[in-house]
Design a protein around this motif. Structure first.
Motif, short mmCIF file in Angstrom:
data_model
loop_
_atom_site.label_atom_id
_atom_site.label_comp_id
_atom_site.label_asym_id
_atom_site.label_seq_id
_atom_site.Cartn_x
_atom_site.Cartn_y
_atom_site.Cartn_z
N VAL A 88 0.84 -1.20 0.00
CA VAL A 88 0.00 0.00 0.00
C VAL A 88 0.87 1.25 0.00
O VAL A 88 0.64 2.19 -0.77
CB VAL A 88 -0.95 -0.01 1.22
N ILE A 89 1.89 1.27 0.85
CA ILE A 89 2.79 2.43 0.92
C ILE A 89 3.50 2.64 -0.42
O ILE A 89 3.58 3.76 -0.94
CB ILE A 89 3.82 2.24 2.05
N LEU A 92 0.97 3.75 -3.24
CA LEU A 92 0.51 5.11 -3.01
C LEU A 92 1.64 6.11 -3.31
O LEU A 92 1.43 7.13 -3.99
CB LEU A 92 0.03 5.26 -1.57
N THR A 95 2.22 6.26 -7.07
CA THR A 95 1.17 7.01 -7.75
C THR A 95 1.38 8.52 -7.60
O THR A 95 1.30 9.28 -8.56
CB THR A 95 -0.21 6.63 -7.20
N LEU A 96 1.65 8.96 -6.36
CA LEU A 96 1.85 10.38 -6.11
C LEU A 96 3.11 10.90 -6.82
O LEU A 96 3.12 12.02 -7.34
CB LEU A 96 1.95 10.64 -4.61
N SER A 183 -2.57 2.90 -11.45
CA SER A 183 -1.94 2.68 -10.16
C SER A 183 -2.97 2.69 -9.03
O SER A 183 -2.91 1.87 -8.10
CB SER A 183 -0.89 3.76 -9.90
N LEU A 184 -3.93 3.60 -9.11
CA LEU A 184 -5.00 3.64 -8.10
C LEU A 184 -5.84 2.37 -8.15
O LEU A 184 -6.28 1.86 -7.10
CB LEU A 184 -5.87 4.87 -8.33
N LEU A 187 -3.87 -0.27 -6.44
CA LEU A 187 -3.89 0.01 -5.01
C LEU A 187 -5.20 -0.47 -4.38
O LEU A 187 -5.19 -1.07 -3.29
CB LEU A 187 -3.70 1.50 -4.77
#
Length: 505
Positions: A88-89, A92, A95-96, A183-184, A187
């Motif tokens: 998850v880390i 995320l 993606t950012l 990517s989302l 996730l």
């Protein structure tokens, strides 16, 4: 009634396995895609930021360096935070970082966010493979690795064509923006389907080993990526990096022999199949991505192909990979050496076919070797993963997988650097040999069909002759690279006799 319950449980387990596999495949494909898709946007980015060729090349270099440093940390990070939380880390952050790259207004900002993108994305592939191998039983490793491996290598295969189209139609920022929604989605799949696990009491972390290993890897990657531009050992910077690399590697080995729990456990290297697998994955990384570097240069600079047509040629390789992975998944219960031999021979044969290229080849002349190469890569990857991990304890899978993929990436960097060096050197040597025979006293140069149609004077034809000499010299450089490529594959075949086919060591 109990039989029905058992059947329902089996079906549920089967559905869960597939959901995990699909989720991990999506995550792997997105990360692998970013390794190559940005290459086609570099010319636009160079113009947008008014950067030199040297400066814009750091967009690729720093991402590779960050990936190489963080990848070996995967096992320790899993033990620290757990596999689900780590994924998850990473997704995320990835993606950012991708979104930030698309919104960046300066080259410095792009470089910083590319480092973050490589660092957050590095654990995704080895951790995904470890999770899949934990969920799927050993007798189905072939099928699982086939589908997962398809996502790892097809992304870089089709990435240039997609990225080229996006860059031409919408601009370079959309190359990064395309990554964000997918990517989302990956996730969301991780948060829904991946269970927590892998977290353990972390032994005393080998900070010195990690620091020495990171310095050595960074120095090695910089030498490989910058060596040709800096003229290798003629540059004081490259010489300094080589000294730093050798010293750091030597101290890392000494440190590993002295501490109780080294950064990379030597116990992994006691497994014969795993050691053979590390050698083979080094070769696989070498031969898998090299054509993606050489072919676009050949087709664009010396054949005049547009980006879209080059993308189609590379897409043919992706078609071959789909065929190869499907066949490998169906061959999962056979002796893995069969797939390894067939895949290696297919890749080597494709290299031999490419070594026969000339400057008049058409689309299908280019496509058939690419398809064959894709089939070989697909056939080789699945049994390679089976051989490497089938005899390892499952508790070692995260750490073993991270080292496995690190060696694959190092193979890619080393071989691409060696191929580019061979290309440049052989082109220069061949050109020097050819122009020695160009003289106004050569009777052959009096014929228009030799000196170029329409030219009637020696001086008028000099530019045409020099240009054609360089084109033919470059073609010789490329064909020598492809010969080297084929020989590498065929020379690997004797190593396969060391593979042990049994369930446990």
């Amino acid at each position: 009634m109990s039989a029905i319950t058992a059947t329902e449980e089996t079906q549920a387990d089967g559905a869960y396995k597939m959901l995990v596999l699909v989720t991990m495949a999506c995550a792997c494909m997105l990360y692998a895609l970013t390794l190559t898709i940005v290459n086609v946007a570099l010319p636009q980015m160079q113009g947008a930021f008014s950067a030199t060729t040297e400066e814009i090349s750091w967009v690729v270099t720093l991402n590779v360096v960050a990936t190489a440093v963080v990848t070996p940390l995967t096992g320790s990070l899993v033990a620290w935070v757990g596999q689900r939380r780590l994924l998850v880390i990473c997704l995320l952050g990835f993606t950012l970082a991708s979104l930030a790259c698309a919104m960046a207004t300066s080259l410095e900002a792009v470089l910083f966010f590319r480092i973050l993108q490589g660092g957050f994305g590095a654990p995704v592939v080895p951790l995904s493979q470890a999770i899949v191998l934990q969920v799927w039983p050993k007798e189905e490793y072939g099928k699982a690795n086939g589908y997962l491996g398809m996502s790892v290598v097809i992304g870089p295969a089709v990435g240039p064509s997609i990225g080229g189209w996006l860059a031409e139609e919408f601009g370079w920022r959309f190359v990064f923006l395309m990554i964000v929604p997918f990517s989302l989605l990956a996730l969301a799949g991780v948060m829904r389907w991946i269970r927590e696990g892998g977290k353990a009491a972390l032994p005393r972390f080998d900070y010195l080993g990690f620091l020495l290993f990171s310095v050595a890897i960074v120095a090695l990657q910089l030498v490989l990526d910058r060596g040709e531009r800096e003229d290798w050992l003629q540059s004081g910077t490259i010489v300094t990096l080589v000294i730093v690399m050798c010293a750091a590697f030597a101290m890392f080995i000494a440190n590993s022999a002295c501490v109780e729990r080294p950064f990379i456990r030597p116990s992994l290297l006691k497994n014969r199949n795993y050691v053979v697998g590390l050698f083979l994955v080094f070769v696989y990384g070498s031969v898998n991505f090299t054509p993606l570097v050489l072919l676009p240069q050949l087709l664009q600079a010396y054949r005049g192909y547009p980006d879209t047509l080059i993308g189609l040629v590379l897409a043919m390789r992706g078609v071959g990979m789909i065929i190869g992975f499907y066949a490998a998944a169906r061959m999962g219960k056979l002796d893995p050496r069969i797939g390894l031999v067939l895949g290696t021979v297919a890749i080597g044969t494709s290299g031999w076919m490419m070594s026969l290229y000339d400057l008049n080849m058409d689309f299908w002349d280019l496509s058939w070797p690419s398809i064959l190469q894709g089939i070989g890569c697909g056939l080789m990857w699945v049994p390679l993963s089976m051989v490497s991990f089938s005899t390892l304890d499952r508790a070692l899978l995260p750490e073993a997988s991270s080292l496995f993929h690190l060696i694959r990436n190092m193979g890619t960097s080393l071989y691409v650097a060696a191929s580019v060096f061979l290309l440049v050197r052989m082109t220069k040597v061949r050109y020097a040999e050819m122009v020695e025979h160009v003289s106004p006293f050569d009777e052959r140069l009096k014929f228009p069909e030799v000196i170029g149609g329409g030219a009637v004077q020696w001086l008028d034809s000099l530019g045409l002759i020099a240009n054609e000499a360089w084109r033919q010299s470059a073609l010789t450089g490329f064909t020598n690279c492809f010969w080297f490529y084929a020989l590498t594959c065929f020379a690997t075949l004797p190593v396969l006799v060391f593979v042990k086919i049994r369930k446990s060591d």
